[in-house]
Design a protein around this motif. Structure first.
Motif, PDB file in Angstrom:
ATOM      1  N   ALA A 106       0.796  -1.294  -0.106  1.00  0.00           N
ATOM      2  CA  ALA A 106       0.062  -0.001  -0.102  1.00  0.00           C
ATOM      3  C   ALA A 106       0.924   1.406  -0.128  1.00  0.00           C
ATOM      4  CB  ALA A 106      -1.029  -0.121   1.127  1.00  0.00           C
ATOM      5  N   ALA A 107       1.756   1.293   0.726  1.00  0.00           N
ATOM      6  CA  ALA A 107       2.810   2.278   0.785  1.00  0.00           C
ATOM      7  C   ALA A 107       3.427   2.787  -0.588  1.00  0.00           C
ATOM      8  CB  ALA A 107       3.886   2.117   1.906  1.00  0.00           C
ATOM      9  N   LEU A 108       3.835   1.673  -1.323  1.00  0.00           N
ATOM     10  CA  LEU A 108       4.448   1.681  -2.552  1.00  0.00           C
ATOM     11  C   LEU A 108       3.530   2.552  -3.561  1.00  0.00           C
ATOM     12  CD1 LEU A 108       6.972   1.615  -4.596  1.00  0.00           C
ATOM     13  CD2 LEU A 108       6.426  -0.955  -4.987  1.00  0.00           C
ATOM     14  N   ALA A 109       2.226   1.920  -3.493  1.00  0.00           N
ATOM     15  CA  ALA A 109       1.237   2.396  -4.550  1.00  0.00           C
ATOM     16  C   ALA A 109       0.898   3.810  -4.149  1.00  0.00           C
ATOM     17  CB  ALA A 109      -0.124   1.620  -4.421  1.00  0.00           C
ATOM     18  N   TYR A 110       0.847   4.238  -2.822  1.00  0.00           N
ATOM     19  CA  TYR A 110       0.537   5.752  -2.479  1.00  0.00           C
ATOM     20  C   TYR A 110       1.669   6.439  -3.080  1.00  0.00           C
ATOM     21  CZ  TYR A 110       0.474   9.565   0.328  1.00  0.00           C
ATOM     22  OH  TYR A 110       0.523  11.185   0.865  1.00  0.00           O
ATOM     23  N   LEU A 111       2.968   6.167  -2.701  1.00  0.00           N
ATOM     24  CA  LEU A 111       4.223   6.860  -2.983  1.00  0.00           C
ATOM     25  C   LEU A 111       4.441   7.178  -4.484  1.00  0.00           C
ATOM     26  CD1 LEU A 111       6.723   5.636  -0.158  1.00  0.00           C
ATOM     27  CD2 LEU A 111       5.624   7.807  -0.456  1.00  0.00           C
ATOM     28  N   LEU A 112       4.095   6.067  -5.274  1.00  0.00           N
ATOM     29  CA  LEU A 112       4.078   6.105  -6.611  1.00  0.00           C
ATOM     30  C   LEU A 112       3.133   7.206  -7.246  1.00  0.00           C
ATOM     31  CD1 LEU A 112       4.940   2.615  -7.743  1.00  0.00           C
ATOM     32  CD2 LEU A 112       6.550   4.393  -7.799  1.00  0.00           C
ATOM     33  N   ASP A 113       1.779   7.170  -6.707  1.00  0.00           N
ATOM     34  CA  ASP A 113       0.932   8.298  -7.124  1.00  0.00           C
ATOM     35  C   ASP A 113       0.092   8.862  -5.778  1.00  0.00           C
ATOM     36  OD1 ASP A 113      -0.805   9.335  -8.781  1.00  0.00           O
ATOM     37  OD2 ASP A 113      -2.130   7.614  -8.770  1.00  0.00           O
ATOM     38  N   GLU A 146      13.808   3.769  -9.376  1.00  0.00           N
ATOM     39  CA  GLU A 146      13.596   3.416 -10.863  1.00  0.00           C
ATOM     40  C   GLU A 146      12.484   3.773 -11.546  1.00  0.00           C
ATOM     41  OE1 GLU A 146      13.052  -1.253 -10.289  1.00  0.00           O
ATOM     42  OE2 GLU A 146      15.099  -1.270  -9.905  1.00  0.00           O
ATOM     43  N   ALA A 147      11.445   4.309 -10.804  1.00  0.00           N
ATOM     44  CA  ALA A 147      10.297   5.117 -11.506  1.00  0.00           C
ATOM     45  C   ALA A 147      10.626   6.435 -11.796  1.00  0.00           C
ATOM     46  CB  ALA A 147       9.189   4.818 -10.546  1.00  0.00           C
ATOM     47  N   GLY A 148      11.956   7.077 -11.177  1.00  0.00           N
ATOM     48  CA  GLY A 148      12.257   8.321 -11.227  1.00  0.00           C
ATOM     49  C   GLY A 148      11.969   9.392 -10.268  1.00  0.00           C
ATOM     50  N   ARG A 149      11.355   8.663  -9.151  1.00  0.00           N
ATOM     51  CA  ARG A 149      10.904   9.447  -7.792  1.00  0.00           C
ATOM     52  C   ARG A 149      12.158   9.697  -6.989  1.00  0.00           C
ATOM     53  NH1 ARG A 149       5.361   9.167  -8.323  1.00  0.00           N
ATOM     54  NH2 ARG A 149       4.811   8.850 -10.557  1.00  0.00           N
ATOM     55  N   PHE A 150      12.335  10.901  -6.668  1.00  0.00           N
ATOM     56  CA  PHE A 150      13.669  11.011  -5.825  1.00  0.00           C
ATOM     57  C   PHE A 150      13.255  11.663  -4.433  1.00  0.00           C
ATOM     58  CE2 PHE A 150      15.156  10.661 -10.338  1.00  0.00           C
ATOM     59  CZ  PHE A 150      16.050   9.697 -10.133  1.00  0.00           C
ATOM     60  N   THR A 151      12.070  11.396  -3.996  1.00  0.00           N
ATOM     61  CA  THR A 151      11.675  11.952  -2.657  1.00  0.00           C
ATOM     62  C   THR A 151      12.729  11.464  -1.681  1.00  0.00           C
ATOM     63  OG1 THR A 151       9.332  11.712  -3.348  1.00  0.00           O
ATOM     64  CG2 THR A 151       9.853  12.014  -1.013  1.00  0.00           C
ATOM     65  N   PRO A 152      13.203  12.393  -0.797  1.00  0.00           N
ATOM     66  CA  PRO A 152      13.945  12.044   0.168  1.00  0.00           C
ATOM     67  C   PRO A 152      13.520  10.573   1.104  1.00  0.00           C
ATOM     68  CG  PRO A 152      14.067  14.390   0.041  1.00  0.00           C
ATOM     69  CD  PRO A 152      12.840  13.926  -0.664  1.00  0.00           C
ATOM     70  N   ALA A 193      20.011   0.582  -2.421  1.00  0.00           N
ATOM     71  CA  ALA A 193      18.627   0.696  -2.912  1.00  0.00           C
ATOM     72  C   ALA A 193      18.317   1.986  -3.350  1.00  0.00           C
ATOM     73  CB  ALA A 193      17.779   0.162  -1.919  1.00  0.00           C
ATOM     74  N   GLY A 194      19.033   3.014  -2.646  1.00  0.00           N
ATOM     75  CA  GLY A 194      18.780   4.404  -2.988  1.00  0.00           C
ATOM     76  C   GLY A 194      18.477   5.479  -1.957  1.00  0.00           C
ATOM     77  N   ALA A 195      18.452   4.727  -0.541  1.00  0.00           N
ATOM     78  CA  ALA A 195      18.045   5.685   0.485  1.00  0.00           C
ATOM     79  C   ALA A 195      18.958   6.916   0.566  1.00  0.00           C
ATOM     80  CB  ALA A 195      17.961   4.775   1.728  1.00  0.00           C
ATOM     81  N   ASP A 196      18.527   7.949   1.238  1.00  0.00           N
ATOM     82  CA  ASP A 196      19.240   9.101   1.533  1.00  0.00           C
ATOM     83  C   ASP A 196      20.064   9.083   2.720  1.00  0.00           C
ATOM     84  OD1 ASP A 196      18.549  10.872  -1.077  1.00  0.00           O
ATOM     85  OD2 ASP A 196      16.743  10.144  -0.295  1.00  0.00           O
ATOM     86  N   ASP A 197      19.398   8.567   3.747  1.00  0.00           N
ATOM     87  CA  ASP A 197      19.828   8.642   5.094  1.00  0.00           C
ATOM     88  C   ASP A 197      19.262   7.353   5.899  1.00  0.00           C
ATOM     89  OD1 ASP A 197      21.612   9.186   7.257  1.00  0.00           O
ATOM     90  OD2 ASP A 197      20.650  10.994   7.540  1.00  0.00           O
ATOM     91  N   HIS A 200      20.019  11.860 -11.371  1.00  0.00           N
ATOM     92  CA  HIS A 200      19.963  12.344  -9.950  1.00  0.00           C
ATOM     93  C   HIS A 200      20.791  11.454  -9.136  1.00  0.00           C
ATOM     94  CE1 HIS A 200      16.661  15.219 -10.982  1.00  0.00           C
ATOM     95  NE2 HIS A 200      16.573  14.284 -12.038  1.00  0.00           N
ATOM     96  N   LEU A 201      21.382  12.164  -8.038  1.00  0.00           N
ATOM     97  CA  LEU A 201      21.970  11.283  -7.139  1.00  0.00           C
ATOM     98  C   LEU A 201      21.199  11.217  -5.836  1.00  0.00           C
ATOM     99  CD1 LEU A 201      25.486  12.887  -7.626  1.00  0.00           C
ATOM    100  CD2 LEU A 201      24.787  10.848  -8.562  1.00  0.00           C
ATOM    101  N   THR A 202      21.394  10.278  -5.143  1.00  0.00           N
ATOM    102  CA  THR A 202      20.741  10.257  -3.790  1.00  0.00           C
ATOM    103  C   THR A 202      21.953  10.777  -2.641  1.00  0.00           C
ATOM    104  OG1 THR A 202      22.069   8.200  -2.868  1.00  0.00           O
ATOM    105  CG2 THR A 202      19.996   8.180  -3.853  1.00  0.00           C
ATOM    106  N   VAL A 203      21.477  11.534  -1.519  1.00  0.00           N
ATOM    107  CA  VAL A 203      22.386  12.055  -0.704  1.00  0.00           C
ATOM    108  C   VAL A 203      23.651  11.171  -0.424  1.00  0.00           C
ATOM    109  CG1 VAL A 203      22.878  12.785   1.727  1.00  0.00           C
ATOM    110  CG2 VAL A 203      20.613  13.530   0.518  1.00  0.00           C
ATOM    111  N   MET A 204      23.509   9.836  -0.041  1.00  0.00           N
ATOM    112  CA  MET A 204      24.780   8.884  -0.022  1.00  0.00           C
ATOM    113  C   MET A 204      25.533   8.729  -1.015  1.00  0.00           C
ATOM    114  SD  MET A 204      24.516   7.820   3.143  1.00  0.00           S
ATOM    115  CE  MET A 204      23.517   7.139   4.671  1.00  0.00           C
ATOM    116  N   GLU A 205      25.164   8.601  -2.394  1.00  0.00           N
ATOM    117  CA  GLU A 205      25.859   8.785  -3.490  1.00  0.00           C
ATOM    118  C   GLU A 205      26.602   9.996  -3.707  1.00  0.00           C
ATOM    119  OE1 GLU A 205      22.996   6.031  -6.469  1.00  0.00           O
ATOM    120  OE2 GLU A 205      22.819   8.214  -6.384  1.00  0.00           O
TER     121      GLU A 205
END
Length: 243
Positions: free
Chosen positions: A40-47, A75-81, A100-104, A167-172
């Motif tokens: 449910a979280a993934l569906a919400y965050l994608l839309d 992978e969907a191009g969503r770069f929300t922190p 995976a792409g987490a920022d922190d 686009h880079l994550t903070v960790m990258e």
């Protein structure tokens, strides 16, 4: 009057922890949206119904886990922190989240004050990216590093290459900054763990190698035959701006 405070998505299946986070985030002036199930979280965050400013994301969830969620968003191009919550006894969770792409990340159990500081830091960085004025850009030199027709824009979390912006994550960005600051020197895996990712574990993990593979796709003309980000077998890596 419409509430324009930042919207924070809290993805946590432990109800007492989720309600505590929601209460304290709202006390700090944020708006919140809660999901307890990974799918449910993934569906919400994608839309989402409206833009989400940041996500506080547990790594272990029913349905899709936190690693799958953050990987799918990127992978969907969503770069929300994304601030990922991890189990204290599992440093591999931290590394998988970074990969995976987490920022922190923040290990459980955590101090609420530390979570709020980390979250504010992510939101501040996002604000710098989107609201920097031309006057501000002229007042201070750009925070960037250039090599081989590429420019790493640390302030904007971007790597600009011919015909492509990544686009880079903070960790990258933090890892690339560390490597460029030590250009020509060998940077050990242990140094990356402790100095860049703050994982104080004497662990040699293949997750770092997988992370480096992704960075090579960003900075190398031929990632299969790297010229800039070189593996020093058994030790770590060396960044060469002018091989």
């Amino acid at each position: 009057m419409e509430n324009t405070a930042p919207l924070i998505a809290v993805v946590e299946d432990e109800d007492h922890l989720a309600q505590g986070l929601i209460f304290n985030l709202q006390a700090e002036g944020y708006r919140t949206h809660h999901e307890a199930d990974g799918d449910a979280a993934l569906a919400y965050l994608l839309d989402p119904d409206e833009p989400v400013a940041a996500v506080v994301l547990d790594c272990m969830l029913p349905g899709a886990d936190g690693f799958t969620i953050v990987r799918s968003l990127r992978e969907a191009g969503r770069f929300t922190p994304v601030l990922m919550l991890t189990a204290r006894s599992r440093p591999e969770d931290i590394l998988e989240g970074i990969e995976a792409g987490a920022d922190d990340y923040l290990p459980k159990p955590f101090e609420l004050s530390i979570l709020l500081v980390r979250l504010k830091s992510l939101l501040r960085r996002t604000a710098w990216q989107s609201a920097a004025s031309p006057a501000a850009e002229q007042a201070a030199p750009p925070d960037e590093y250039s090599f081989n027709h590429r420019t790493i824009r640390f302030d904007a979390l971007e790597l600009v290459a011919p015909n492509r912006i990544t686009h880079l994550t903070v960790m990258e960005a933090d890892l690339l900054r560390h490597l460029t600051q030590h250009a020509g020197q060998i940077v050990s895996r242990k140094d990356i763990l402790e100095q860049v990712w703050r994982v104080h574990e004497d662990t040699d993990t293949r997750a770092i190698d997988n992370f480096i593979v992704r960075l090579r796709r960003y900075i190398e003309d031929d990632p299969a035959h790297p010229q800039h980000l070189i593996t020093v077998r058994g030790v770590g890596y060396r960044f060469l701006p002018n091989p």
